[in-house]
Write a protein that holds these residues in place. Structure first.
Motif, PDB file in Angstrom:
ATOM      1  N   ALA A   1       1.185 -52.784  29.888  1.00 27.21           N
ATOM      2  CA  ALA A   1       1.141 -51.425  30.140  1.00 27.21           C
ATOM      3  C   ALA A   1       2.400 -51.211  29.342  1.00 27.21           C
ATOM      4  O   ALA A   1       2.126 -49.973  28.880  1.00 27.21           O
ATOM      5  N   GLU A   2       3.212 -51.864  29.464  1.00 30.48           N
ATOM      6  CA  GLU A   2       4.754 -51.108  28.482  1.00 30.48           C
ATOM      7  C   GLU A   2       4.118 -51.528  26.779  1.00 30.48           C
ATOM      8  O   GLU A   2       4.317 -50.502  26.800  1.00 30.48           O
ATOM      9  N   LEU A   3       3.043 -52.247  26.715  1.00 31.99           N
ATOM     10  CA  LEU A   3       2.921 -52.507  25.347  1.00 31.99           C
ATOM     11  C   LEU A   3       1.820 -51.169  24.946  1.00 31.99           C
ATOM     12  O   LEU A   3       2.552 -50.404  24.114  1.00 31.99           O
ATOM     13  N   ASP A   4       1.083 -51.086  25.903  1.00 38.44           N
ATOM     14  CA  ASP A   4       0.329 -49.666  25.903  1.00 38.44           C
ATOM     15  C   ASP A   4       1.498 -48.203  25.567  1.00 38.44           C
ATOM     16  O   ASP A   4       1.146 -47.305  25.045  1.00 38.44           O
ATOM     17  N   ARG A   5       2.578 -47.892  26.122  1.00 38.29           N
ATOM     18  CA  ARG A   5       3.485 -47.000  26.881  1.00 38.29           C
ATOM     19  C   ARG A   5       4.302 -47.009  26.099  1.00 38.29           C
ATOM     20  O   ARG A   5       4.602 -45.693  24.842  1.00 38.29           O
ATOM     21  N   ARG A   6       4.319 -48.441  25.234  1.00 39.94           N
ATOM     22  CA  ARG A   6       6.027 -48.280  23.517  1.00 39.94           C
ATOM     23  C   ARG A   6       4.236 -47.956  22.777  1.00 39.94           C
ATOM     24  O   ARG A   6       4.587 -47.981  21.293  1.00 39.94           O
ATOM     25  N   GLY A   7       2.944 -48.034  22.948  1.00 38.55           N
ATOM     26  CA  GLY A   7       2.389 -46.829  21.430  1.00 38.55           C
ATOM     27  C   GLY A   7       1.643 -48.150  20.667  1.00 38.55           C
ATOM     28  O   GLY A   7       0.590 -48.027  20.314  1.00 38.55           O
ATOM     29  N   VAL A   8       1.176 -49.667  21.454  1.00 34.51           N
ATOM     30  CA  VAL A   8       0.765 -50.819  20.860  1.00 34.51           C
ATOM     31  C   VAL A   8      -0.888 -50.395  21.506  1.00 34.51           C
ATOM     32  O   VAL A   8      -1.191 -49.757  21.837  1.00 34.51           O
ATOM     33  N   LYS A   9      -2.385 -50.359  20.185  1.00 41.99           N
ATOM     34  CA  LYS A   9      -3.221 -50.389  21.336  1.00 41.99           C
ATOM     35  C   LYS A   9      -3.508 -51.835  21.627  1.00 41.99           C
ATOM     36  O   LYS A   9      -4.259 -52.559  20.819  1.00 41.99           O
ATOM     37  N   VAL A  10      -4.112 -51.260  22.951  1.00 42.98           N
ATOM     38  CA  VAL A  10      -3.982 -52.533  23.656  1.00 42.98           C
ATOM     39  C   VAL A  10      -6.038 -52.711  24.305  1.00 42.98           C
ATOM     40  O   VAL A  10      -6.199 -51.832  24.266  1.00 42.98           O
ATOM     41  N   THR A  11      -5.994 -53.932  24.447  1.00 43.10           N
ATOM     42  CA  THR A  11      -7.778 -54.438  24.695  1.00 43.10           C
ATOM     43  C   THR A  11      -7.646 -55.077  25.855  1.00 43.10           C
ATOM     44  O   THR A  11      -6.892 -55.855  26.174  1.00 43.10           O
ATOM     45  N   ILE A  12      -8.639 -54.617  26.959  1.00 39.45           N
ATOM     46  CA  ILE A  12      -8.487 -55.356  27.962  1.00 39.45           C
ATOM     47  C   ILE A  12      -9.951 -57.168  27.640  1.00 39.45           C
ATOM     48  O   ILE A  12     -10.671 -56.686  28.047  1.00 39.45           O
ATOM     49  N   SER A  13      -9.330 -58.310  28.253  1.00 42.81           N
ATOM     50  CA  SER A  13     -10.946 -59.340  27.925  1.00 42.81           C
ATOM     51  C   SER A  13     -10.584 -60.615  29.063  1.00 42.81           C
ATOM     52  O   SER A  13      -9.239 -60.337  29.809  1.00 42.81           O
ATOM     53  N   THR A  14     -11.052 -61.156  29.221  1.00 48.36           N
ATOM     54  CA  THR A  14     -10.752 -62.405  30.594  1.00 48.36           C
ATOM     55  C   THR A  14     -10.761 -63.798  29.687  1.00 48.36           C
ATOM     56  O   THR A  14     -10.684 -64.430  30.451  1.00 48.36           O
ATOM     57  N   ASP A  15     -10.800 -63.712  28.526  1.00 48.48           N
ATOM     58  CA  ASP A  15     -10.769 -65.102  27.667  1.00 48.48           C
ATOM     59  C   ASP A  15     -11.777 -66.473  27.716  1.00 48.48           C
ATOM     60  O   ASP A  15     -12.918 -66.347  26.974  1.00 48.48           O
ATOM     61  N   ASP A  16     -11.640 -66.982  29.271  1.00 49.09           N
ATOM     62  CA  ASP A  16     -12.502 -67.876  29.441  1.00 49.09           C
ATOM     63  C   ASP A  16     -12.601 -68.190  30.785  1.00 49.09           C
ATOM     64  O   ASP A  16     -11.766 -68.822  31.682  1.00 49.09           O
ATOM     65  N   PRO A  17     -13.462 -66.727  31.232  1.00 46.72           N
ATOM     66  CA  PRO A  17     -13.520 -66.501  32.520  1.00 46.72           C
ATOM     67  C   PRO A  17     -13.550 -67.367  33.876  1.00 46.72           C
ATOM     68  O   PRO A  17     -13.167 -66.921  34.774  1.00 46.72           O
TER      69      PRO A  17
ATOM     70  N   PRO B   1       6.987 -64.454  20.433  1.00 49.85           N
ATOM     71  CA  PRO B   1       6.494 -63.716  18.826  1.00 49.85           C
ATOM     72  C   PRO B   1       6.745 -63.179  17.815  1.00 49.85           C
ATOM     73  O   PRO B   1       5.782 -62.760  16.429  1.00 49.85           O
ATOM     74  N   GLU B   2       7.520 -64.431  17.526  1.00 51.84           N
ATOM     75  CA  GLU B   2       7.193 -64.485  15.675  1.00 51.84           C
ATOM     76  C   GLU B   2       5.950 -65.154  15.327  1.00 51.84           C
ATOM     77  O   GLU B   2       5.431 -65.207  13.864  1.00 51.84           O
ATOM     78  N   SER B   3       4.779 -65.819  16.025  1.00 47.96           N
ATOM     79  CA  SER B   3       3.605 -66.733  15.591  1.00 47.96           C
ATOM     80  C   SER B   3       2.160 -64.978  15.473  1.00 47.96           C
ATOM     81  O   SER B   3       1.738 -65.194  14.831  1.00 47.96           O
ATOM     82  N   VAL B   4       2.949 -64.099  16.153  1.00 51.17           N
ATOM     83  CA  VAL B   4       2.057 -62.559  15.764  1.00 51.17           C
ATOM     84  C   VAL B   4       3.004 -62.429  14.415  1.00 51.17           C
ATOM     85  O   VAL B   4       1.743 -61.739  13.591  1.00 51.17           O
ATOM     86  N   ARG B   5       4.004 -62.080  14.144  1.00 50.44           N
ATOM     87  CA  ARG B   5       4.142 -61.796  12.968  1.00 50.44           C
ATOM     88  C   ARG B   5       4.557 -62.377  11.974  1.00 50.44           C
ATOM     89  O   ARG B   5       3.519 -62.154  10.525  1.00 50.44           O
TER      90      ARG B   5
ATOM     91  N   ILE C   1       6.157 -58.745  23.295  1.00 39.68           N
ATOM     92  CA  ILE C   1       7.389 -57.380  24.161  1.00 39.68           C
ATOM     93  C   ILE C   1       8.372 -58.464  23.775  1.00 39.68           C
ATOM     94  O   ILE C   1       9.137 -57.156  24.772  1.00 39.68           O
ATOM     95  N   GLU C   2       8.944 -59.765  23.929  1.00 37.83           N
ATOM     96  CA  GLU C   2       9.638 -60.064  23.796  1.00 37.83           C
ATOM     97  C   GLU C   2      11.159 -59.640  22.175  1.00 37.83           C
ATOM     98  O   GLU C   2      12.115 -60.330  22.280  1.00 37.83           O
ATOM     99  N   ASP C   3      10.288 -59.058  21.806  1.00 36.76           N
ATOM    100  CA  ASP C   3      11.216 -58.468  20.079  1.00 36.76           C
ATOM    101  C   ASP C   3      10.065 -56.409  20.293  1.00 36.76           C
ATOM    102  O   ASP C   3       9.485 -56.694  19.130  1.00 36.76           O
ATOM    103  N   LEU C   4      11.224 -55.810  20.393  1.00 41.83           N
ATOM    104  CA  LEU C   4      11.086 -54.495  20.436  1.00 41.83           C
ATOM    105  C   LEU C   4      10.702 -54.435  19.166  1.00 41.83           C
ATOM    106  O   LEU C   4       9.844 -53.503  18.767  1.00 41.83           O
ATOM    107  N   ALA C   5      10.754 -54.941  18.117  1.00 37.27           N
ATOM    108  CA  ALA C   5      11.063 -54.443  16.391  1.00 37.27           C
ATOM    109  C   ALA C   5       9.285 -54.910  16.176  1.00 37.27           C
ATOM    110  O   ALA C   5       8.791 -54.319  15.319  1.00 37.27           O
ATOM    111  N   LEU C   6       9.192 -56.060  16.591  1.00 38.03           N
ATOM    112  CA  LEU C   6       7.562 -56.098  15.887  1.00 38.03           C
ATOM    113  C   LEU C   6       6.343 -55.296  16.729  1.00 38.03           C
ATOM    114  O   LEU C   6       5.606 -54.380  16.100  1.00 38.03           O
ATOM    115  N   VAL C   7       7.274 -55.305  18.260  1.00 40.46           N
ATOM    116  CA  VAL C   7       6.585 -53.829  18.669  1.00 40.46           C
ATOM    117  C   VAL C   7       5.953 -52.896  18.333  1.00 40.46           C
ATOM    118  O   VAL C   7       4.835 -52.168  17.818  1.00 40.46           O
TER     119      VAL C   7
END
Length: 325
Positions: free
Chosen positions: A257-273, A197-201, A219-225
């Motif tokens: 799903a938990e990130l979405d439930r907590r109000g984070v804007k999530v999207t869906i992708s494949t990365d390197d399919p 999570p620190e890398s996201v912050r 998700i490991e840092d709910l304050a960040l979420v």
């Protein structure tokens, strides 16, 4: 869910190359890269760091603007099969002309021609996000940023960073992101996949990005979420990639799903399919099975993804009509 129109924001162009396509190119060029494939012709790697090596070895078969033109068409043919109507792909001058602006422009022109052809024939709109490669270091990232600044426009819409999250820290690349921002490019960064999570912050605070590639370890840092939810930072989530690489055991264990439930804007992708044996259709199917997401949920996320896209307003309006179909 196969018939739903889809928006993908996190796709590495070279990483989306079908293995048969790369094998064919290598054969044409008399290159021996047989070690990157398994006995079934799929990409072979042991872990994320081996994946990076195999990725770069496979990319060595792509040696000219014409190769990249063919690559774009091959990738978008696969995207169209899953119902993708808009896609943003990561491209890097590191692999396209060695970060020389003149050479990069030739590659870019070839990719744009292929994208125009695919939009006309396949109904998929593609835009590019130039990425520097983290483990290549900050100085090379500056050269990549200059390429980005020189070609910012209607097709190159963003700038980001990919590669090994364990090398360096986001602020090492601040100059490159400032350069891209001044050129009018929108910003994203890979974080929260291996770095925690620190890398996201750090990416949000030190680079000023509006989207995070992956970001799921937040998700490991709910304050960040809570911060992500409040500020509207968008996560480019790639569940199948995370499961295949062992960050989470199964789709049901994945925090999207938990990130979405907590109000984070999530999207869906494949990365390197092809590396992760997935498609956008499979991502939808697996998320439906794991969380019982219905058509309404997927349509909401597709709309959320389009809202987060880096393209211009006219393109968004046109794609928005397709999402309503």
């Amino acid at each position: 869910m196969d018939g739903l129109p889809k928006v993908e924001l996190h796709l590495h162009l070279e990483g989306a190359a079908p293995p048969a396509f790369i094998a064919g190119l290598a054969k044409e060029k008399h290159l021996d890269i047989a070690g990157v494939f398994d006995e079934r012709g799929n990409y072979r790697y042991k872990d994320f760091w081996d994946f990076l090596k195999v990725y770069e070895a496979a990319t060595s078969a792509l040696q000219s603007p014409r190769d990249y033109q063919r690559l774009v068409l091959a990738v978008l043919e696969e995207s169209a099969k899953s119902g993708v109507v808009y896609c943003e792909t990561f491209v890097s001058p590191d692999f396209c002309g060695g970060r020389d602006v003149g050479a990069w422009k030739e590659y870019l022109h070839a990719m744009q021609e292929a994208a125009d052809e695919a939009e006309r024939d396949l109904g998929v709109t593609l835009r590019g996000i130039i990425t520097c490669i983290r483990h290549f270091g900050p100085e090379k990232a500056r050269e990549t940023a200059r390429c980005a600044a020189e070609t910012a426009g209607s097709w190159i819409v963003g700038f980001g960073i990919a590669g090994d999250e364990k090398i360096g820290v986001p602020k090492d690349f601040r100059w490159s992101f400032d350069c891209a921002r001044e050129a009018g490019l929108r910003l994203t960064a890979h974080a929260g996949e291996w770095g925690g999570p620190e890398s996201v912050r750090d990416a949000v605070h030190d680079l000023g990005v509006e989207r995070i590639g992956h970001g799921v370890r937040a998700i490991e840092d709910l304050a960040l979420v809570d911060e992500l939810a409040e500020t509207g930072i968008v996560l480019e989530v790639c569940p199948g990639s995370n499961v295949t690489l062992g960050i989470y055991k199964t789709f049901r264990d994945h925090p999207i799903a938990e990130l979405d439930r907590r109000g984070v804007k999530v999207t869906i992708s494949t990365d390197d399919p092809p590396f992760f044996h997935t498609t956008m259709a499979r991502e939808y199917d697996e998320l439906h099975k794991a969380f019982d997401w219905d058509e309404g949920q997927f349509r909401r996320i597709a709309r959320q993804s389009l809202d987060a896209a880096f393209c211009d307003a006219d393109t968004k309006a046109r794609i928005g009509k397709l999402l309503e179909a």
